[in-house]
Design a protein around this motif. Sequence first.
Motif, PDB file in Angstrom:
ATOM      1  N   HIS A   1       0.824  -1.212   0.000  1.00 45.75           N
ATOM      2  CA  HIS A   1       0.000   0.000   0.000  1.00 45.75           C
ATOM      3  C   HIS A   1       0.857   1.260   0.000  1.00 45.75           C
ATOM      4  N   TYR A   2       2.142   1.129   0.340  1.00 52.90           N
ATOM      5  CA  TYR A   2       3.026   2.283   0.446  1.00 52.90           C
ATOM      6  C   TYR A   2       4.044   2.287  -0.689  1.00 52.90           C
ATOM      7  N   ALA A   3       4.368   3.488  -1.169  1.00 55.35           N
ATOM      8  CA  ALA A   3       5.327   3.599  -2.271  1.00 55.35           C
ATOM      9  C   ALA A   3       6.766   3.395  -1.807  1.00 55.35           C
ATOM     10  N   GLU A   4       7.066   3.716  -0.570  1.00 55.46           N
ATOM     11  CA  GLU A   4       8.440   3.547  -0.081  1.00 55.46           C
ATOM     12  C   GLU A   4       8.800   2.064   0.001  1.00 55.46           C
TER      13      GLU A   4
ATOM     14  N   ASP B   1       0.210   8.731  -3.398  1.00 54.59           N
ATOM     15  CA  ASP B   1       1.483   8.140  -2.992  1.00 54.59           C
ATOM     16  C   ASP B   1       2.051   7.205  -4.061  1.00 54.59           C
ATOM     17  N   LEU B   2       1.290   6.211  -4.478  1.00 50.53           N
ATOM     18  CA  LEU B   2       1.783   5.220  -5.444  1.00 50.53           C
ATOM     19  C   LEU B   2       1.976   5.823  -6.832  1.00 50.53           C
ATOM     20  N   HIS B   3       1.146   6.771  -7.207  1.00 45.71           N
ATOM     21  CA  HIS B   3       1.280   7.401  -8.533  1.00 45.71           C
ATOM     22  C   HIS B   3       2.520   8.285  -8.596  1.00 45.71           C
ATOM     23  N   LEU B   4       2.797   9.005  -7.526  1.00 44.37           N
ATOM     24  CA  LEU B   4       3.957   9.896  -7.507  1.00 44.37           C
ATOM     25  C   LEU B   4       5.270   9.131  -7.509  1.00 44.37           C
TER      26      LEU B   4
ATOM     27  N   LEU C   1      11.705   9.780  -0.573  1.00 43.41           N
ATOM     28  CA  LEU C   1      10.788  10.619   0.214  1.00 43.41           C
ATOM     29  C   LEU C   1       9.471  10.652  -0.560  1.00 43.41           C
ATOM     30  N   THR C   2       8.612   9.703  -0.255  1.00 45.30           N
ATOM     31  CA  THR C   2       7.415   9.443  -1.054  1.00 45.30           C
ATOM     32  C   THR C   2       6.284  10.415  -0.734  1.00 45.30           C
TER      33      THR C   2
END
Length: 260
Positions: free
Chosen positions: A35-38, A212-215, A224-225
């Motif tokens: 669920h998180y981009a990091e 978050d995921l798109h960026l 630094l998401t």
Amino acid sequence: MLSALLHVTLPLALCALLTRCRLFDAVAVDLSYDHYAEQRVDHLPPFLAMPCNCLVNLLYAVTGLYWLLRDSDIAEPEQGRYLRQVFAFMSIFYAPVQWARLAVLQRAPAVLDQWVTLPIFAWVLVWICFIERGPKGWRVWHAAALELLSVLSYGLALLHERGFEAALGGHVLVAVYKGVRVQLTHGDARTRRYLLLAVLSCCGFVGLKLLDLHLARFHLFQRLTGHFWSKVCDVMQIHFSICFLNELTTRTRKTRSQRD
């Protein structure tokens, strides 16, 4: 300060206990790192599995301590000091709640993370009610009733998978509306600047978290998401909200003293 501490820790402890019951098994929460981009760092312990998203939570504690230990203005009423201290403690205790969610990825901390967000926003409404009514017209049971209603609104999460988002959206809209109204009635250029910064921070908090995921497709947001920067915006939102409310409390106290 002791009463503010108790009025934050006791409800928080009760909510934490309730999240352990099976009632919240149906609440839609994310329980994976996907669920998180990091990217997770496997060789680090769980409480630092996503270093940036974990460590950013320290900013909540630092901001809360700043406002908790800040010297009171001579014009700050006793109730205003209490309201500021409660907000500060909310920020301080929000840090370990969010950190625990990332560290263990279990349902109970995830539910608690969502749940305690609502009364934090509701405290803005409580404080505005004090500013509008003044020390003589403000009643503690009004604040307790508003906070209880806010806590109970999390029941929407039990009714629909987007129930929490609906409850949070309602809290945000009412807080902004009340903030603008009290600014028009009691504010000046300085408080208008604080209100604008708080609203912009809120927009950043919501928007960056959703994106978050798109960026993460862009190099700038891969370490630094968006989620990290949304937390920075959330801390700024708390800080500027307290600046706004604290300044208005002092202004209205002085105005009422001059009238008397």
